[in-house]
Design an enzyme around this catalytic site. Structure first.
Site, PDB file in Angstrom:
ATOM      1  N   TYR A 219       0.768  -1.240   0.000  1.00 48.46           N
ATOM      2  CA  TYR A 219       0.000   0.000   0.000  1.00 48.46           C
ATOM      3  C   TYR A 219       0.805   1.299   0.000  1.00 48.46           C
ATOM      4  CZ  TYR A 219      -3.874  -3.137   0.434  1.00 48.46           C
ATOM      5  OH  TYR A 219      -4.779  -4.133   0.176  1.00 48.46           O
TER       6      TYR A 219
ATOM      7  N   PHE B 138      -9.907  -4.529  10.754  1.00 48.38           N
ATOM      8  CA  PHE B 138     -11.164  -4.371  10.019  1.00 48.38           C
ATOM      9  C   PHE B 138     -10.970  -4.711   8.556  1.00 48.38           C
ATOM     10  CE2 PHE B 138      -9.015  -0.284  10.599  1.00 48.38           C
ATOM     11  CZ  PHE B 138      -8.864   0.165   9.304  1.00 48.38           C
TER      12      PHE B 138
END
Length: 427
Positions: free
Chosen positions: A148, A427
């Site tokens: 990322y 999450f």
């Protein structure tokens, strides 16, 4: 919308709200998911992580699934990759919970990688967030740390893998709340747990808002959630709670069971110490293990700090979607007035010189043509955003350059938080 923003939006191409399509090639298309495509999407995510698809998890996902915020890449009719956003609020330094795009369920099927699928997903997410003018920053947990950063995400928080042997003594003078800690059922514990969490959340940088569906996911306790450990145990105190599992380990010389803490929180230091003392003194336990905040005070509670073995690793990665809006969301430790030369090839509306001024903790950020004092990429700003990563450290890592001597130290200090950021859930 400002004229620079309009110019940047024109780089995105046409986009309609709702069902959106981007041509990736003659074969690949990118669009918003329909509500009836959750099962297919879940199967793709499971395949991307080499996991089996389980129907009970599908129902758990359904409560967190926002179809209009989940997107996928299709090869013809086959869903081969995608990613989603959860609409959450994250606590930022000094200013409580703020809207955060919690990026989740990003994956590409084996056999379809190295085709630009992930790039298409990340482009669609970030450009869509900019166009919709919703959250000014995004955050995620990375399956692989090398993925990322190339999309502008910076390492903003870490957590500590903590191992402490049973019975480890506190140093003399540690105050432990003497209120009796009770072990109760999940049904009895959860109302208190949720109430305490909500009271703590506005002051805990990195903590997220939770719906009932998020709580269900965080404390999921089906057999295949346990990975060979027991069901959750709930230990409650009027001002705190601990949730844990046990991994059985019985030996010839006696039990050496591992106590795995899922979460531990308290509203004051004495209750926090009491909960730790309770866990460390449980019979039949050999070691207490906990993925905790990097500045967890347990090390300073112990009489022998070396008994707490610690290993740090990355947790939250943060991406500023709009530099000016995002930097204005939080408060800062000291006054500063510098011009930042920000590089952001992936989201060109951020690539500019920004005058960053802090007075009394509040920031103003505006586009200027003035000579820059500090040059950095958007990944560095994301890393520093929650106050846990120093800009001076990033400068040593060659992600930040001081152009006007003497400006970087003050800027780095302003970005620090009162404590280390920590997100107690994946999450």
């Amino acid at each position: 919308m400002s004229e620079p923003a309009r110019r940047a939006t024109s780089l995105i191409g046409s986009r309609r709200r709702g069902r959106t399509a981007y041509d990736v090639s003659m074969a690949l298309t990118f669009r918003t998911l329909r509500s009836d495509e959750l099962r297919t999407f879940q199967r793709m995510v499971d395949q991307s992580f080499l996991s089996d698809t389980k129907d009970d998890r599908l129902e758990r996902w359904r409560g967190m699934f926002e179809p209009d915020r989940h997107h996928a890449v299709f090869d013809g009719d086959e869903l081969i990759g995608g990613g989603g956003i959860q609409t959450r609020h994250m606590t930022v330094p000094g200013n409580g919970p703020q809207p955060c795009a919690a990026v989740t369920s990003v994956g590409v099927k084996p056999g379809h990688r190295r085709r630009g699928v992930l790039t298409r997903v990340m482009t669609g997410q970030l450009h869509g967030l900019f166009e919709d003018q919703r959250e000014a920053f995004a955050a995620l947990w990375a399956s692989e740390a090398a993925i990322y950063p190339r999309f502008g995400y910076g390492l903003a928080a870490e957590f500590t893998r903590l191992d402490v042997p049973r019975g480890a003594a506190f140093r003399p003078g540690v105050e432990v709340d003497g209120t009796r800690i009770r072990e109760v059922s999940a049904e009895e514990a959860l109302p208190l747990v949720k109430e305490i969490y909500e009271r703590l959340r506005p002051t805990r940088t990195g903590w997220l808002s939770r719906t009932d569906a998020h709580w269900e996911h965080h404390l999921a306790d089906q057999e295949d959630d346990r990975e060979g450990l027991t069901a959750f145990r709930y230990a409650v105190h009027p001002q705190g709670y601990a949730v844990y599992r046990v991994k059985s380990d019985w030996r010839e010389r006696g039990p050496r069971n591992e106590l795995h803490v899922r979460t531990l929180a308290a509203e004051n230091d004495q209750a926090y110490a009491a909960l730790y003392r309770y866990l460390l003194d449980l019979d039949h336990v050999g070691e207490v293990k906990y993925f905790t905040a990097s500045d967890d005070p347990i090390v300073h509670l112990l009489d022998d700090a070396r008994l707490a073995l610690r290993a740090r690793t990355d947790s939250l990665w943060v991406r500023l979607v709009e530099v000016d809006r995002a930097l204005s969301l939080r408060r800062y430790l000291s006054d500063v007035d510098v011009v930042l030369d920000v590089t952001d090839a992936f989201c060109p509306w951020n690539q500019a010189r920004w005058r960053f001024t802090v007075k009394g903790g509040e920031a103003s950020v505006r586009r200027v043509d003035d000579a820059p004092d500090v040059a950095l990429d958007v990944q560095a700003l994301g890393a520093a955003f929650l106050g846990g990563t120093r800009l001076t450290t990033l400068a040593r890592g060659q992600r930040v350059r001081e152009l006007t001597p003497g400006t970087l130290n003050g800027l780095s200090h302003a970005f620090l938080g009162d404590h280390e950021p920590h997100c107690p859930e994946v999450f």
